[in-house]
Design an enzyme around this catalytic site. Structure first.
Site: not given
Ligand code: XBP
Ligand code: MG
Length: 236
Positions: A8, A10
């Site tokens: 993953d 973020d």
């Molecule tokens: C985390 C998310 C993303 C980010 C914001 O993604 O849910 O939406 O918060 O990025 P992950 P965007 O944990 O799956 O990496 O505004 O580009 O969606």
């Molecule tokens: Mg994440």
């Protein structure tokens, strides 16, 4: 060994959500809106994955004064594009770094012959910016498959993005492990049949990780060679 680790982004590769939150607020300011997402509100809004979906949820659940009565899709798309611009500028400006332990985990995984992939809800441009800022030019080549954002119809907790990663890797779920930071991410990878290691992030410490194969508070203490592919695992 024909096995892969699917990361993953973020909250896992990097604690990026504070930078995302600031980017959303910059986009709202740029649009002349009075909206401001503080950390408490953002923690709640993070229950909705995907920035466009999150903005829509905010409008529907919190009123979203100033949002247009019609052409809402265009408004949200434009707002999110502005947010992505602000976010990628902050990332390429050096605002984020890898979570402690991630760089070593990735180099250990490579040394052990694991194939690497990414499965994320965030926008592809954000992944490019993060990999470039943290790994330099070879960052993108570290990962054989990068599955992100709108490349799938249903975002996490749906399994779509992990199923796409399995398809692009050409591997069955049992030959992969996923590394996640949130319940939505865990539900997505487990729904795809992938054993998942969770390393809670600043916004997800209180999440239920019952379905995880292993929960690691401190990734720097994790030794990949000790990970057993068969036994259910304990919380470390
Ligand atoms: C985390 C998310 C993303 C980010 C914001 O993604 O849910 O939406 O918060 O990025 P992950 P965007 O944990 O799956 O990496 O505004 O580009 O969606
Ligand atoms: Mg994440």
């Amino acid at each position: 060994m024909n096995r892969a680790i699917i990361f993953d982004v973020d909250g896992t590769l990097s604690e990026t959500e504070e930078t995302h939150r600031k980017a959303f607020n910059r986009a709202f300011e740029h649009a002349g809106l009075s909206w401001h997402w503080d950390q408490d509100l953002y923690r709640e809004l993070l229950g909705v994955t995907g920035g466009k979906e999150r903005i829509r949820h905010y409008i529907e659940d919190h009123g979203g004064a100033g949002a247009p009565a019609n052409n809402l899709d265009d408004f949200i798309r434009a707002m999110h594009a502005e947010k992505t611009k602000a976010y990628t500028q902050m990332v390429t400006g050096g605002e984020v770094e890898l979570r402690p332990g991630i760089r070593k985990l990735i180099s250990d995984a490579q040394a052990s012959g694991y194939r690497l992939a990414i499965a994320t809800t965030t926008t592809p441009a954000n992944v490019d910016a993060l990999l470039g800022a943290t790994f330099g030019d070879e960052g993108h080549d570290l990962f054989e498959a990068i599955c992100a954002g709108d490349s799938v119809p249903n975002k996490k907790p749906a399994p779509d993005v992990y199923l796409l990663a399995l398809e692009q890797l050409g591997l069955p779920a049992e030959d992969c492990i996923a590394i996640e930071d949130s319940r939505n991410g865990l539900l997505s990878s487990v729904a795809a049949g992938i054993a998942t290691i969770v390393t809670p992030g600043i916004y997800t410490h209180d999440h239920d990780f019952g379905e995880a194969a292993l929960v690691i508070e401190d990734l720097e203490s994790f030794d990949l060679s000790g990970f057993s592919w068969d036994s259910p695992v304990e919380r470390k």
